[in-house]
Scaffold this motif. Sequence first.
Motif, mmCIF file in Angstrom:
data_model
loop_
_atom_site.group_PDB
_atom_site.id
_atom_site.type_symbol
_atom_site.label_atom_id
_atom_site.label_comp_id
_atom_site.label_asym_id
_atom_site.label_seq_id
_atom_site.Cartn_x
_atom_site.Cartn_y
_atom_site.Cartn_z
ATOM 1 N N LEU A 1 0.853 -1.183 0.000
ATOM 2 C CA LEU A 1 0.000 0.000 0.000
ATOM 3 C C LEU A 1 0.889 1.233 0.000
ATOM 4 O O LEU A 1 1.707 1.413 0.912
ATOM 5 C CB LEU A 1 -0.918 -0.007 1.228
ATOM 6 C CG LEU A 1 -1.996 1.064 1.282
ATOM 7 C CD1 LEU A 1 -2.980 0.908 0.115
ATOM 8 C CD2 LEU A 1 -2.742 1.016 2.605
ATOM 9 N N THR B 1 -7.058 2.371 4.786
ATOM 10 C CA THR B 1 -6.305 3.450 4.156
ATOM 11 C C THR B 1 -6.414 4.684 5.037
ATOM 12 O O THR B 1 -7.415 4.877 5.737
ATOM 13 C CB THR B 1 -6.831 3.780 2.748
ATOM 14 O OG1 THR B 1 -8.207 4.161 2.834
ATOM 15 C CG2 THR B 1 -6.685 2.587 1.819
ATOM 16 N N SER C 1 -5.004 6.112 -2.227
ATOM 17 C CA SER C 1 -3.930 5.182 -1.886
ATOM 18 C C SER C 1 -3.728 4.216 -3.039
ATOM 19 O O SER C 1 -4.671 3.865 -3.745
ATOM 20 C CB SER C 1 -4.271 4.412 -0.614
ATOM 21 O OG SER C 1 -4.256 5.267 0.503
#
Length: 195
Positions: free
Chosen positions: A127, A154, A159
């Motif tokens: 991520l 997130t 993201s």
Amino acid sequence: QAGYNLTTGSNNIDIGHLGVAAESNIIRIGDGATQTDTWLTGVIHGNGSGLTGVTAGVPAYAYFYLLSPADVPFTIGPGAAIPFPNDGPASGITRSTTTTFVLPAIGVYEVTWQVSVNEPGQLALSLNSVPLSNTVVGRATGTSQIMGNVLIQTTVVNSVLSVCAGTGNPAALTITPFAGGSQPATGSLVIKQIQ
């Protein structure tokens, strides 16, 4: 005072709102200048017409896939991202490249992926270019699928998510062509925003 401005009309319900003169059959809860969000628990009955800003169901979702051998005629080195170049149904979640996918909002996402590989190895999510150690899945032997299903959070909008070969894999992974038959094998990535 709730309903203070109601001078005529009937069948009104005013909670935390002064009301509007001469209206009937209206429910007013709160004042937009004071209350900025509404949180309801349970089922909203009726036809829902006139509701604004209401999110129902899954806010964003996407399905991306690969077909092997056509889409992946090469090996995936340790730490490298796996391409999912084909688009399935999607709403709100997009790709930026064949290996990176944009999660539009801050929230919780369910991510499910599977890829058939020839070698022992691991896959994990990344991520914003940071490997997520709590998403590592793998297998020790045999030619089979590596599958994962996790929830991720997130903290910034837009993201970027990738599925990557494990950084500690002993060798590059070969995406299995025609796994188990004569049809191209699929690898898939499903992303659903659930909160």
